[in-house]
Design a protein around this motif. Structure first.
Motif, PDB file in Angstrom:
ATOM      1  N   ASP A  43      70.999  41.121 -92.067  1.00 34.95           N
ATOM      2  CA  ASP A  43      70.137  40.166 -91.404  1.00 34.95           C
ATOM      3  C   ASP A  43      70.946  39.196 -90.551  1.00 34.95           C
ATOM      4  O   ASP A  43      70.586  38.893 -89.406  1.00 34.95           O
ATOM      5  N   ASP A  67      65.570  27.950 -82.857  1.00 36.42           N
ATOM      6  CA  ASP A  67      64.829  28.758 -83.826  1.00 36.42           C
ATOM      7  C   ASP A  67      65.731  29.763 -84.509  1.00 36.42           C
ATOM      8  O   ASP A  67      65.747  29.895 -85.728  1.00 36.42           O
ATOM      9  N   HIS A  70      68.128  28.158 -86.743  1.00 32.39           N
ATOM     10  CA  HIS A  70      67.449  27.679 -87.940  1.00 32.39           C
ATOM     11  C   HIS A  70      67.302  28.815 -88.936  1.00 32.39           C
ATOM     12  O   HIS A  70      67.552  28.669 -90.125  1.00 32.39           O
ATOM     13  N   GLN A  71      66.902  29.950 -88.404  1.00 33.66           N
ATOM     14  CA  GLN A  71      66.764  31.115 -89.277  1.00 33.66           C
ATOM     15  C   GLN A  71      68.103  31.468 -89.902  1.00 33.66           C
ATOM     16  O   GLN A  71      68.204  31.740 -91.098  1.00 33.66           O
ATOM     17  N   LYS A  73      70.668  29.656 -90.342  1.00 33.49           N
ATOM     18  CA  LYS A  73      71.089  28.642 -91.304  1.00 33.49           C
ATOM     19  C   LYS A  73      70.387  28.856 -92.638  1.00 33.49           C
ATOM     20  O   LYS A  73      70.994  28.794 -93.703  1.00 33.49           O
ATOM     21  N   GLY A  74      69.103  29.124 -92.537  1.00 35.33           N
ATOM     22  CA  GLY A  74      68.346  29.353 -93.760  1.00 35.33           C
ATOM     23  C   GLY A  74      68.897  30.547 -94.519  1.00 35.33           C
ATOM     24  O   GLY A  74      69.057  30.529 -95.730  1.00 35.33           O
ATOM     25  N   SER A  75      69.184  31.568 -93.748  1.00 35.79           N
ATOM     26  CA  SER A  75      69.692  32.781 -94.351  1.00 35.79           C
ATOM     27  C   SER A  75      71.032  32.542 -95.032  1.00 35.79           C
ATOM     28  O   SER A  75      71.264  32.988 -96.154  1.00 35.79           O
ATOM     29  N   SER A  77      72.194  29.855 -96.177  1.00 34.11           N
ATOM     30  CA  SER A  77      72.088  29.006 -97.355  1.00 34.11           C
ATOM     31  C   SER A  77      71.662  29.814 -98.567  1.00 34.11           C
ATOM     32  O   SER A  77      71.918  29.441 -99.700  1.00 34.11           O
ATOM     33  N   SER A  78      71.035  30.948 -98.295  1.00 34.88           N
ATOM     34  CA  SER A  78      70.543  31.731 -99.422  1.00 34.88           C
ATOM     35  C   SER A  78      71.661  32.270-100.292  1.00 34.88           C
ATOM     36  O   SER A  78      71.512  32.417-101.492  1.00 34.88           O
ATOM     37  N   ILE A  79      72.776  32.589 -99.670  1.00 33.89           N
ATOM     38  CA  ILE A  79      73.843  33.099-100.503  1.00 33.89           C
ATOM     39  C   ILE A  79      74.890  32.026-100.727  1.00 33.89           C
ATOM     40  O   ILE A  79      75.996  32.300-101.160  1.00 33.89           O
ATOM     41  N   THR A  85      76.767  27.388 -93.068  1.00 34.80           N
ATOM     42  CA  THR A  85      75.597  26.510 -92.959  1.00 34.80           C
ATOM     43  C   THR A  85      75.962  25.214 -92.252  1.00 34.80           C
ATOM     44  O   THR A  85      75.216  24.708 -91.413  1.00 34.80           O
ATOM     45  N   ARG A  92      73.079  23.019 -84.205  1.00 36.34           N
ATOM     46  CA  ARG A  92      71.718  22.593 -83.903  1.00 36.34           C
ATOM     47  C   ARG A  92      71.698  21.208 -83.286  1.00 36.34           C
ATOM     48  O   ARG A  92      70.793  20.867 -82.517  1.00 36.34           O
ATOM     49  N   ASN A  96      69.852  20.454 -79.887  1.00 36.75           N
ATOM     50  CA  ASN A  96      68.849  19.417 -79.686  1.00 36.75           C
ATOM     51  C   ASN A  96      69.183  18.567 -78.478  1.00 36.75           C
ATOM     52  O   ASN A  96      68.308  18.099 -77.767  1.00 36.75           O
TER      53      ASN A  96
END
Lengths: 135, 573
Positions: A43, A67, A70-71, A73-75, A77-79, A85, A92, A96
């Protein structure tokens, strides 16, 4: 024993790499961590490519970029990939501010950290495979 | 230890929170997998999906199939906040938001949209372990609301509640029992009127606008001081209505009125504040909603209002700000489950018990302080990016017209300012509108309300007018649609969900308020209200549907009226 050594190696890698993922692995899901890592690996590679593409397009669509990041980063953080991260957060911020230069630079950092992580993951997966083969 | 996914339908008293049915929505496959695993470890029953739409379908298919929803904020097909709103509206389930982004504004947005919690990724398992509290809390408040009484015997609820927990009808039998007990203590109501606790599912009375109008007329005829359920029932001449239904409704009505009274005192203090913040025309009516807020929330049995309320609080409260809130709190609020507004007020008054959402309250409080002006200043409304939509938290009935005239027509040309973004913005608006409405309508009462107060009545009429105006002259694009959708939904819910319990009626009111509230932001700028008087709920109900068809909703589920009723029945039956 070879097997033990490998297993230990896997366990310690897991501990150092993943925050709590290993907590989730149990008898019902003996390959949980491995599955998660694989998922993330694939991913994140895809996401990195997307970001790269977005960064290369002109004009830069910061919205989209944000976007994706963000995705990603989220991903990450999962592992528990803290370094990646963190780089994402920095990215970001540039995003911005619509600071293309900053984004590009920051993204290099992200890629770098991600590359390091990927290598670690590859080694982990490899070790796991080896361990399962000898098991 | 992994529990079987199936087979949680047979309740085990000691099972809860085990077996909690969780729906996880996240587009990130890695997270989906991890969350699923974590939740299973907590002995929950997990269903995952990676698309918001899929999630909504699942939820709609099995109305009582889930206890709680956990959703990511950023999803490709639909904004998480929007999903949140839908779930709150349609299914009234607690929703937890997740995101890797923990910015205060985002969290606040989540709360405003009705999220009962906001988790930051990476999520730890221990955070998931306690999500059952949101389900439990909601049930407690629902029961409380329904009973409309102080003193909730949670033990009673939980003990027998477990049984009902799984089939999602926990309210039915259990609340009757506990309600009855409380009612025995407090009520002048005839005990035998209370339904037999053995009937697991009490059919809820739908207090439609018409029905309520009859009720109010009867009350007025008898004389408010002399009313009694029996007298009202006789006058109303509705064969299927029971004395108990009327009694509950009357109780709610009384509470509502008393709150109205108290709010009028507060109003004065606010007017000053409000004027300073708002453009001239807005000042007056603003308090209406505030008042309403206080009143209505009590009756809101379900959580849908909660986010509205909170939104409104943030919005409206600004006017209400500090002083107002205090005044409002005085209203005797039975557990206003849904009414965040009340909660918020309460919080100011240190009445934390009624707060359904502790977090939200916290954020609302802060929101209140700084949101105040934002909400009233249409163009600066932080949450909305929709140009015309002036989020007017304060429902100013008097100025409804203003709002409407500026409503852009809904339609395919919806404000697709930024596709989802605008929708997203609308949503908060809606929520806020709703809350405003509620607040606003509070005194006014949803359906045509309480003639006792002519002022409120005119408000109502205005509101309704607005709604019809909105419907007929929708100029708002997304906003309009969303409003309609929500309004419709609210309306439907209102109609369908009338429960013969005090709270139900108020919730209806609230819902209607929603409808109206939804229109508010739009109304804000409208100058000429061109609707006909609202005298037929159907008017509102019908119009949007075809509008929906036209409008490019990313919400595929058009609010089909029949479906609404089915939904409503499911929700409130």
């Amino acid at each position: 024993m070879d097997r033990n050594r490998l297993h230990n190696q896997v366990a310690s890698m897991r501990r150092s790499l993943f925050d709590q993922l290993e907590e989730l692995q149990d008898d019902t899901n003996p390959n949980f961590v491995q599955e998660v890592v694989t998922l993330f690996y694939n991913d994140s590679t895809r996401l990195i490519q997307n970001i790269e593409q977005a960064l290369n397009s002109r004009p830069i669509d910061f919205c989209k970029l944000d976007d994706y990041m963000h995705q990603f980063k989220g991903s990450s953080s999962s592992i528990g990939a803290k370094k990646v991260t963190n780089e994402c957060t920095a990215f970001r911020e540039y995003c911005n501010a619509e600071n293309a230069e900053g984004c590009i630079r920051s993204f290099q950092q992200v890629k770098q950290e991600h590359a390091i992580l990927k290598r670690k993951l590859e080694v982990y997966l490899q070790t796991v495979r080896q361990a399962s083969q000898t098991a | 230890m992994v529990l079987a996914e199936s087979g949680f339908s047979s309740p085990r008293n000691d099972a809860f929170p085990a077996g909690l049915r969780v729906l996880v929505v996240d587009d990130d496959p890695t997270w989906l997998k991890i969350l699923e695993k974590m939740l299973k470890k907590c002995s929950y029953e997990v269903t995952t999906c990676c698309l918001a739409r899929e999630a909504l379908n699942l939820l709609r298919e099995r109305k009582d199939g889930y206890d709680i929803v956990i959703s990511d904020v950023n999803m490709p097909d639909m904004d998480g906040f929007k999903l949140l709103e839908h779930v709150g509206l349609e299914m009234d389930l607690p929703v937890i938001m997740m995101s890797v982004d923990g910015e205060t504004s985002r969290v606040m947005k989540g709360v405003q949209h009705g999220a009962c919690d906001y988790l930051l990724k990476p999520i730890r398992m221990k955070e998931l372990r306690n999500i059952w509290q949101h389900v439990f809390r909601k049930k407690i408040h629902e029961v409380r609301d329904i009973e409309s009484l102080e003193g909730f015997e949670s033990i009673q609820m939980t003990r027998s509640g477990y049984d009902l927990f799984d089939d999602g009808h926990f309210l039915s039998g259990d609340d009757t029992t506990s309600g009855r007990k409380r009612k025995d203590a407090d009520n002048k109501h005839d005990d035998r009127e209370l339904s037999d606790p053995s009937s697991t599912k009490k059919a809820r009375v739908v207090w439609t606008v018409d029905l309520h109008q009859k009720f109010v007329k009867a009350v007025n005829q008898i004389g408010f001081d002399k009313v009694g359920p029996k007298k009202i029932l006789d006058l109303m001449n509705v064969p299927w209505l029971t004395r108990e239904n009327v009694a509950s409704h009357l109780q709610k009505y009384r509470l509502y009125l008393s709150r109205l009274q108290k709010e009028s005192d507060i109003k004065n203090s606010f007017i000053g504040m409000k004027h300073s913040d708002l453009p001239s025309k807005d000042s007056t009516a603003s308090f209406g909603p505030h008042k309403a807020m206080n009143m209505i929330p009590d009756d809101v049995p379900n959580g849908t209002y909660s986010f509205s309320a909170s939104n409104s609080l943030a919005q409206n409260v600004d006017l209400k700000g500090q002083g107002d809130l205090k005044g409002i709190t005085s209203a005797p609020v039975a557990e206003p489950k849904g009414a965040l507004s009340i909660d918020i007020h309460d919080s100011h008054e240190a009445k934390s018990t009624q707060m359904s959402f502790d977090h939200s309250l916290g954020s609302v409080d802060s929101a209140v302080s700084f949101a105040s002006f934002n909400s009233t200043t249409p163009l600066q409304y932080p949450w909305t990016e929709i140009p015309e939509i002036q989020f007017k938290q304060e429902c100013e009935p008097l100025h409804l017209e203003n709002g409407f005239s500026q409503l852009p027509l809904p339609g395919p040309s919806m404000i697709e300012n930024e596709a989802n973004r605008s929708r997203i913005e609308v949503k908060p608006l809606l929520d806020e509108c709703r809350s405003n409405f509620v607040e606003h309508l509070g005194p006014v009462g949803a359906e045509d309300l309480f003639p006792i107060q002519s002022k409120s009545q005119s408000l109502n009429n205005q509101v309704f007018d607005l709604i019809s105006a909105t419907k007929s002259s929708m100029k708002t694009q997304d906003v309009g649609l969303n409003y309609l959708a929500d309004s419709e939904f609210a309306l439907r819910n209102l109609n369908a969900s009338g429960v013969g319990v005090p709270l139900a009626t108020l919730s209806e009111d609230l819902q209607i308020c929603w409808l109206q509230g939804d229109c508010y932001p739009m109304n804000y700028g409208l100058q000429d209200l061109e609707c006909s008087t609202y005298d037929n709920p159907g008017l509102m109900a019908e119009t949007p549907f075809h509008l929906y068809d036209v409008l490019r909703f990313d919400h595929e589920h058009l609010f089909d009226p029949t479906e609404y009723y089915a939904i409503d029945q499911g929700l409130f039956a």
